[in-house]
Design a protein around this motif. Structure first.
Motif, PDB file in Angstrom:
ATOM      1  N   LYS A 156      35.835  32.217  49.812  1.00 48.95           N
ATOM      2  CA  LYS A 156      35.843  33.631  50.219  1.00 48.95           C
ATOM      3  C   LYS A 156      35.296  33.764  51.639  1.00 48.95           C
ATOM      4  N   GLU A 157      34.233  33.046  51.935  1.00 48.75           N
ATOM      5  CA  GLU A 157      33.646  33.075  53.274  1.00 48.75           C
ATOM      6  C   GLU A 157      34.588  32.445  54.311  1.00 48.75           C
ATOM      7  N   ILE A 158      35.256  31.356  53.926  1.00 49.02           N
ATOM      8  CA  ILE A 158      36.224  30.715  54.822  1.00 49.02           C
ATOM      9  C   ILE A 158      37.320  31.710  55.198  1.00 49.02           C
ATOM     10  N   TYR A 159      37.888  32.379  54.200  1.00 45.11           N
ATOM     11  CA  TYR A 159      38.984  33.315  54.449  1.00 45.11           C
ATOM     12  C   TYR A 159      38.507  34.521  55.256  1.00 45.11           C
ATOM     13  N   GLN A 160      37.317  34.983  54.964  1.00 45.05           N
ATOM     14  CA  GLN A 160      36.744  36.098  55.713  1.00 45.05           C
ATOM     15  C   GLN A 160      36.577  35.719  57.182  1.00 45.05           C
ATOM     16  N   ASN A 161      35.973  34.560  57.440  1.00 43.77           N
ATOM     17  CA  ASN A 161      35.735  34.120  58.817  1.00 43.77           C
ATOM     18  C   ASN A 161      37.032  33.826  59.559  1.00 43.77           C
ATOM     19  N   ALA A 162      38.064  33.431  58.829  1.00 43.78           N
ATOM     20  CA  ALA A 162      39.361  33.138  59.454  1.00 43.78           C
ATOM     21  C   ALA A 162      40.136  34.414  59.791  1.00 43.78           C
ATOM     22  N   GLY A 213      35.240  42.633  60.003  1.00 43.84           N
ATOM     23  CA  GLY A 213      34.883  41.219  59.916  1.00 43.84           C
ATOM     24  C   GLY A 213      34.262  40.775  58.603  1.00 43.84           C
ATOM     25  N   LYS A 214      34.153  41.688  57.644  1.00 46.18           N
ATOM     26  CA  LYS A 214      33.543  41.349  56.344  1.00 46.18           C
ATOM     27  C   LYS A 214      34.456  41.797  55.213  1.00 46.18           C
ATOM     28  N   TYR A 215      34.423  41.040  54.106  1.00 47.54           N
ATOM     29  CA  TYR A 215      35.197  41.447  52.945  1.00 47.54           C
ATOM     30  C   TYR A 215      34.482  42.557  52.190  1.00 47.54           C
ATOM     31  N   ASP A 216      35.266  43.567  51.825  1.00 50.97           N
ATOM     32  CA  ASP A 216      34.781  44.684  51.040  1.00 50.97           C
ATOM     33  C   ASP A 216      35.597  44.710  49.752  1.00 50.97           C
ATOM     34  N   LEU A 217      34.913  44.672  48.606  1.00 49.74           N
ATOM     35  CA  LEU A 217      35.601  44.747  47.324  1.00 49.74           C
ATOM     36  C   LEU A 217      36.157  46.158  47.165  1.00 49.74           C
ATOM     37  N   LYS A 218      37.493  46.281  47.194  1.00 50.08           N
ATOM     38  CA  LYS A 218      38.133  47.592  47.134  1.00 50.08           C
ATOM     39  C   LYS A 218      38.566  47.961  45.724  1.00 50.08           C
ATOM     40  N   TYR A 219      39.041  46.954  44.959  1.00 44.80           N
ATOM     41  CA  TYR A 219      39.522  47.218  43.604  1.00 44.80           C
ATOM     42  C   TYR A 219      39.092  46.092  42.686  1.00 44.80           C
ATOM     43  N   SER A 220      38.790  46.458  41.462  1.00 43.46           N
ATOM     44  CA  SER A 220      38.443  45.475  40.434  1.00 43.46           C
ATOM     45  C   SER A 220      39.028  45.965  39.122  1.00 43.46           C
ATOM     46  N   TYR A 221      39.876  45.130  38.525  1.00 42.33           N
ATOM     47  CA  TYR A 221      40.561  45.507  37.295  1.00 42.33           C
ATOM     48  C   TYR A 221      40.372  44.452  36.221  1.00 42.33           C
TER      49      TYR A 221
END
Length: 191
Positions: free
Chosen positions: A117-123, A146-154
């Motif tokens: 998750k951090e790799i994809y975020q930084n990329a 520049g940061k991942y935000d959890l938008k949806y969770s199902y």
């Protein structure tokens, strides 16, 4: 020797692995069949939606060299969409994917939810989905500032008699608003 046949193991037999921070992670043996079903369901829908575009979908078969200018580390996303084809070479891709899915398995769950998750975020990957076939759950992250935000969770509830029935919930890809799928389609044929 009638009825018996033995095939010798080859030293260079195909082995799926990833290299993160110079460390190799063995991805063998393959995860359970539900993992492949979920990846295939998503891949088919996305591929159909990308038909005629410059973008391509890949499923479990392309090394993503996320910092090719620095080292030779790579990961193998379960599903990935690449649009800048000039970064495709042989069995690898070194551009910035628009979309990545990682489907959890017991062997990779922690790495998928943290390191990758951090790799994809930084990329700079715009959208990242983490899927659990066992729980029939989907987490959708969007890259914002520049940061991942959890938008949806199902968590799929496909019993129409239940109050929280959501099998018909439509999920739209942020970068490709013409591509959508329902929770039922993602988990179709997963027991």
């Amino acid at each position: 020797m009638k009825g018996k046949y033995h095939m010798p193991m080859l030293e260079d037999e195909y082995k799926k692995e990833e290299k993160i921070n110079g460390v190799f992670y063995d991805m063998s043996p393959s995860p359970n069949y539900q993992h492949g079903i979920v990846d295939g369901n998503i891949y088919r829908i996305i591929s159909a939606g990308l038909k005629g575009s410059i973008c391509l979908a890949f499923m479990e078969n392309l090394d993503y060299k996320y910092q090719a200018d620095v080292n030779d580390d790579y990961v193998i996303p379960d599903v990935m969409v690449a649009c800048d084809r000039k970064y495709l070479k042989g069995g690898s891709y070194s551009g910035v994917p628009k979309f990545i899915v990682e489907t959890l398995s017991p062997a990779t769950a922690l790495r998928d939810k943290t390191v990758k998750k951090e790799i994809y975020q930084n990329a700079g990957v715009a959208e990242y989905w983490i899927i659990s076939p066992r729980e029939r759950a989907v987490e959708i992250y969007y890259l914002e500032d520049g940061k991942y935000d959890l938008k949806y969770s199902y968590i799929l509830q496909d019993d129409a008699e239940e109050a929280h029935y959501n099998a018909d919930t439509k999920i739209v890809l942020k970068e490709f608003p013409h591509i959508s799928m329902t929770l039922a389609e993602i988990f179709e044929n997963v027991d």
